[in-house]
Design a protein around this motif. Structure first.
Motif, PDB file in Angstrom:
ATOM      1  N   LEU A  19       0.840  -1.197   0.000  1.00  0.00           N
ATOM      2  CA  LEU A  19       0.000   0.000   0.000  1.00  0.00           C
ATOM      3  C   LEU A  19       0.879   1.253   0.000  1.00  0.00           C
ATOM      4  N   GLY A  20       1.972   1.158  -0.748  1.00  0.00           N
ATOM      5  CA  GLY A  20       2.893   2.291  -0.796  1.00  0.00           C
ATOM      6  C   GLY A  20       2.250   3.549  -1.337  1.00  0.00           C
ATOM      7  N   GLY A  21       1.365   3.389  -2.335  1.00  0.00           N
ATOM      8  CA  GLY A  21       0.688   4.558  -2.889  1.00  0.00           C
ATOM      9  C   GLY A  21      -0.218   5.201  -1.870  1.00  0.00           C
ATOM     10  N   SER A  22      -0.898   4.384  -1.064  1.00  0.00           N
ATOM     11  CA  SER A  22      -1.739   4.920  -0.009  1.00  0.00           C
ATOM     12  C   SER A  22      -0.894   5.662   1.025  1.00  0.00           C
ATOM     13  N   GLY A  23       0.260   5.103   1.347  1.00  0.00           N
ATOM     14  CA  GLY A  23       1.147   5.767   2.302  1.00  0.00           C
ATOM     15  C   GLY A  23       1.604   7.116   1.802  1.00  0.00           C
ATOM     16  N   SER A  24       1.974   7.196   0.526  1.00  0.00           N
ATOM     17  CA  SER A  24       2.404   8.475  -0.038  1.00  0.00           C
ATOM     18  C   SER A  24       1.282   9.498  -0.007  1.00  0.00           C
ATOM     19  N   ALA A  25       0.068   9.033  -0.285  1.00  0.00           N
ATOM     20  CA  ALA A  25      -1.079   9.950  -0.258  1.00  0.00           C
ATOM     21  C   ALA A  25      -1.341  10.431   1.159  1.00  0.00           C
ATOM     22  N   ILE A  26      -1.248   9.541   2.148  1.00  0.00           N
ATOM     23  CA  ILE A  26      -1.453   9.921   3.544  1.00  0.00           C
ATOM     24  C   ILE A  26      -0.451  10.986   3.962  1.00  0.00           C
ATOM     25  N   LEU A  27       0.777  10.852   3.492  1.00  0.00           N
ATOM     26  CA  LEU A  27       1.839  11.788   3.869  1.00  0.00           C
ATOM     27  C   LEU A  27       1.862  13.034   3.002  1.00  0.00           C
ATOM     28  N   ALA A  28       0.896  13.179   2.083  1.00  0.00           N
ATOM     29  CA  ALA A  28       0.785  14.364   1.216  1.00  0.00           C
ATOM     30  C   ALA A  28       2.001  14.529   0.330  1.00  0.00           C
ATOM     31  N   HIS A  29       2.567  13.402  -0.121  1.00  0.00           N
ATOM     32  CA  HIS A  29       3.675  13.484  -1.067  1.00  0.00           C
ATOM     33  C   HIS A  29       3.144  13.856  -2.446  1.00  0.00           C
ATOM     34  N   ARG A  44      -3.026   1.666  -6.667  1.00  0.00           N
ATOM     35  CA  ARG A  44      -2.865   1.774  -5.218  1.00  0.00           C
ATOM     36  C   ARG A  44      -1.408   1.943  -4.832  1.00  0.00           C
ATOM     37  N   GLU A  45      -0.495   1.542  -5.699  1.00  0.00           N
ATOM     38  CA  GLU A  45       0.917   1.665  -5.404  1.00  0.00           C
ATOM     39  C   GLU A  45       1.479   3.034  -5.762  1.00  0.00           C
ATOM     40  N   LEU A  46       0.653   3.889  -6.366  1.00  0.00           N
ATOM     41  CA  LEU A  46       1.132   5.194  -6.803  1.00  0.00           C
ATOM     42  C   LEU A  46       0.869   6.253  -5.736  1.00  0.00           C
ATOM     43  N   PRO A  47       1.732   7.293  -5.646  1.00  0.00           N
ATOM     44  CA  PRO A  47       1.464   8.389  -4.727  1.00  0.00           C
ATOM     45  C   PRO A  47       0.173   9.100  -5.076  1.00  0.00           C
ATOM     46  N   ALA A  48      -0.260   9.005  -6.304  1.00  0.00           N
ATOM     47  CA  ALA A  48      -1.537   9.584  -6.710  1.00  0.00           C
ATOM     48  C   ALA A  48      -2.174   8.647  -7.698  1.00  0.00           C
ATOM     49  N   HIS A  97     -12.634  12.448  -3.974  1.00  0.00           N
ATOM     50  CA  HIS A  97     -11.766  11.816  -4.954  1.00  0.00           C
ATOM     51  C   HIS A  97     -10.546  12.675  -5.273  1.00  0.00           C
ATOM     52  N   SER A  98     -10.711  13.993  -5.274  1.00  0.00           N
ATOM     53  CA  SER A  98      -9.551  14.842  -5.583  1.00  0.00           C
ATOM     54  C   SER A  98      -8.493  14.729  -4.491  1.00  0.00           C
ATOM     55  N   GLN A  99      -8.937  14.449  -3.262  1.00  0.00           N
ATOM     56  CA  GLN A  99      -7.985  14.272  -2.161  1.00  0.00           C
ATOM     57  C   GLN A  99      -7.586  12.798  -1.973  1.00  0.00           C
ATOM     58  N   ARG A 100      -8.090  11.921  -2.844  1.00  0.00           N
ATOM     59  CA  ARG A 100      -7.749  10.501  -2.791  1.00  0.00           C
ATOM     60  C   ARG A 100      -8.082   9.895  -1.430  1.00  0.00           C
ATOM     61  N   ILE A 101      -9.224  10.313  -0.888  1.00  0.00           N
ATOM     62  CA  ILE A 101      -9.608   9.859   0.435  1.00  0.00           C
ATOM     63  C   ILE A 101      -9.800   8.339   0.466  1.00  0.00           C
ATOM     64  N   GLU A 102     -10.395   7.793  -0.588  1.00  0.00           N
ATOM     65  CA  GLU A 102     -10.593   6.340  -0.634  1.00  0.00           C
ATOM     66  C   GLU A 102      -9.252   5.617  -0.590  1.00  0.00           C
ATOM     67  N   LEU A 103      -8.307   6.114  -1.339  1.00  0.00           N
ATOM     68  CA  LEU A 103      -6.981   5.508  -1.362  1.00  0.00           C
ATOM     69  C   LEU A 103      -6.313   5.625   0.005  1.00  0.00           C
ATOM     70  N   LYS A 104      -6.447   6.785   0.635  1.00  0.00           N
ATOM     71  CA  LYS A 104      -5.836   6.985   1.947  1.00  0.00           C
ATOM     72  C   LYS A 104      -6.486   6.092   2.994  1.00  0.00           C
ATOM     73  N   ALA A 105      -7.806   5.878   2.862  1.00  0.00           N
ATOM     74  CA  ALA A 105      -8.517   5.079   3.856  1.00  0.00           C
ATOM     75  C   ALA A 105      -7.973   3.658   3.927  1.00  0.00           C
ATOM     76  N   LEU A 106      -7.544   3.101   2.803  1.00  0.00           N
ATOM     77  CA  LEU A 106      -6.988   1.747   2.798  1.00  0.00           C
ATOM     78  C   LEU A 106      -5.775   1.660   3.719  1.00  0.00           C
ATOM     79  N   GLN A 110      -6.648   2.398   7.569  1.00  0.00           N
ATOM     80  CA  GLN A 110      -7.268   1.265   8.257  1.00  0.00           C
ATOM     81  C   GLN A 110      -6.200   0.278   8.721  1.00  0.00           C
ATOM     82  N   VAL A 111      -5.283  -0.061   7.828  1.00  0.00           N
ATOM     83  CA  VAL A 111      -4.222  -1.012   8.163  1.00  0.00           C
ATOM     84  C   VAL A 111      -3.304  -0.439   9.243  1.00  0.00           C
ATOM     85  N   TRP A 112      -2.922   0.810   9.091  1.00  0.00           N
ATOM     86  CA  TRP A 112      -2.000   1.448  10.040  1.00  0.00           C
ATOM     87  C   TRP A 112      -2.632   1.561  11.434  1.00  0.00           C
ATOM     88  N   THR A 113      -3.892   1.996  11.492  1.00  0.00           N
ATOM     89  CA  THR A 113      -4.558   2.155  12.789  1.00  0.00           C
ATOM     90  C   THR A 113      -4.663   0.822  13.514  1.00  0.00           C
TER      91      THR A 113
END
Length: 512
Positions: A412-422, A435-439, A448-457, A460-463
């Motif tokens: 979920l590297g792409g989700s991680g990048s999105a969470i960190l606002a990369h 899902r592997e992409l920063p965006a 969708h513009s903030q990629r909230i669905e992608l970040k949620a993945l 959830q795992v991190w929490t």
């Protein structure tokens, strides 16, 4: 008349027709020149002083009175003695009444120039600090004010030389560190660049043919790249230790709930500290598509990093982060002031917990002593709690690497990048790789513009990982803590048997 004692009455006064207020007052014992005004009368000298000299003395005394000063008796005495001794009038005037240059006030000097060194520092900081975030502004001001020492303070900016700044650099290197010297030198260069470009006349730098300070003062220092990645166990154990040791150093103050909640939020969200602690309630919203979830948002201004001289950063953008119900429940355990504008209110609910307050919490856990009032020192008798419990020192920014590493392992590297606002990357592959992409794909509305669905993945795992690790570390910590002593339950008193062979609970025989 004086010599013959021919005076009648108290004496006589003669008024000068050339210099109003100048009088010669003569009595039985002698005479003296005076300046008489509506407010007061000033003695100028003995009557043996010539009329011309008396008129000059009256002129000087009147000017002093008009300026709100008391005429100097010493100056008048020097003038009297000099004129009676035959010294040329010009020489006597220069000795008795030296010309004094007007000392401009601070406001006059900053308005009209030329600036002294402390003027440049004050004026530049007044322009610069409002453009910086609060935390960085405090540090930046400290860096530049190190340059205002006893030697440079009153020196004109135009007279400051390369030697002056090199001596300043040497002093800071001797007293502090290379990084402190580098920070101060960079701030000085920025201030002088600004003065040269914006206020060359007032600062006096118009006479500088080229900005010699840019290359003339250097510090051999380069900040290293921090790559420390704390383990999830270390992050969770830090929370456990902070919750257990709320009062440190023998003081009555304890870590408040809002600060502990902010520590939890640092670990649960891995967001930049300054933006996170300033999160406002009005910028959080329910996520209707996922009941129980919240979306925390920050503006581009709130996401702006500290910056600094010579640092180029990407343009900040608004940021949104989905917060799972389990994370919200963990934060809800703390009794913060719900009426505050901020999710993490400070002791004054009108303000948020500051980044420096969080730094102070980490310093206490590391056992760092703190300066107190009147030169005192608050020590930490518990010592370095992080070291005691096997936690390597970490900073809030380090959590970002831990989250990124864990989500990379979960693909979920792409989700991680999105969470960190990369910054976003372009997709080169099929849709399963998004899902592997920063965006990934940008759609029309905010979610969708903030990629909230992608970040949620990833959230959830991190929490789930954070909470599971915390539960394990909390149980292990509690098991190591010495249990409170268990007191035996009180026993009821037993009656004594009155005859051999009878039990205590048998009714005794009646007395004979």
């Amino acid at each position: 008349m004086v010599a013959s004692g021919a005076f009648e009455g108290r004496g006589y006064e003669w008024a000068d027709t050339t210099r109003p207020g100048l009088i010669l007052r003569v009595g039985r014992q002698g005479g003296a020149w005076h300046l008489k005004t509506e407010a007061r009368t000033v003695r100028l000298g003995d009557m043996s002083m010539s009329v011309t000299a008396a008129r000059e003395a009256a002129k000087r005394a009147k000017a002093d009175l008009k300026a709100g000063k008391n005429p100097s008796r010493d100056d008048l005495r020097v003038w009297e003695d000099a004129t009676k001794s035959g010294v040329p009038v010009r020489t006597a005037r220069a000795v008795a009444f030296p010309k004094t240059l007007h000392e401009p006030t601070q406001d006059e000097r900053r308005r009209d120039g030329p600036w002294e060194w402390h003027d440049l520092v004050d004026v530049y900081l007044a322009k610069k600090l409002p453009t910086l975030k609060e935390r960085w502004a405090t540090q930046y001001e400290r860096h530049l004010r190190r340059a205002v020492d006893d030697y440079l303070r009153r020196k004109l900016v135009k007279d400051v030389t390369q030697e002056d700044l090199l001596k300043l650099r040497a002093r800071i290197l001797n007293e502090r560190s290379a990084s402190a010297a580098a920070d101060t030198v960079e701030a000085i260069k920025a201030a002088m660049d600004w003065a040269k470009a914006q206020e060359p006349i007032l600062s006096g730098l118009d006479s500088a043919a080229y900005p010699w300070w840019r290359e003339g003062v250097q510090v051999e220092y380069q900040s290293g790249t921090r790559d420390h990645t704390p383990t999830l166990d270390e992050l969770a154990r830090t929370i456990v230790v902070a919750e257990h040791y709320r009062a440190l150093g023998g003081t009555a103050k304890e870590t408040d709930d809002a600060t502990l909640a902010a520590l939890w939020a640092i670990v649960l969200t891995a967001q930049r500290l300054s933006a996170l602690v300033g999160t406002r309630r009005t910028t959080t919203r329910d996520w209707d598509e996922r009941p129980g979830w919240k979306v925390w948002t920050w503006t581009a201004v709130e996401m702006k990093g500290p910056g600094g001289a010579g640092k180029k950063k990407a343009k900040p953008k608004p940021h949104g982060l989905p917060i799972p119900p389990a994370a919200l429940a963990a934060l809800a355990r703390f009794g913060v002031d719900r009426s505050s504008t901020y999710l993490f209110p400070g002791r004054d609910p009108r303000r948020a917990v500051t980044a420096s307050a969080m730094t102070g919490l980490f310093d206490r856990l590391k056992g760092k002593a703190k300066g107190a009032r009147k030169g005192g020192l608050t020590v930490r008798p518990e010592g370095d709690l992080m070291e005691r419990y096997g936690i390597r020192h970490w900073t809030p920014h380090d959590v970002r690497r831990t989250l990124s590493s864990l989500l990379d392992m979960e693909r979920l590297g792409g989700s991680g990048s999105a969470i960190l606002a990369h910054s976003k990357a372009r997709a080169n592959g099929d849709q399963d790789a998004e899902r592997e992409l920063p965006a990934s794909i940008t759609l029309k509305h905010y979610i969708h513009s903030q990629r909230i669905e992608l970040k949620a993945l990833g959230m959830q795992v991190w929490t789930e990982a954070v909470l599971a690790t915390y539960a394990r570390e909390k149980a292990a910590f509690d098991a190591r803590m010495p249990a409170a002593p268990v007191l035996p339950e009180p026993r009821a008193p037993r009656a004594r048997a009155r005859s051999r062979g009878r039990s205590a609970d048998t009714n005794p025989l009646p007395p004979r």
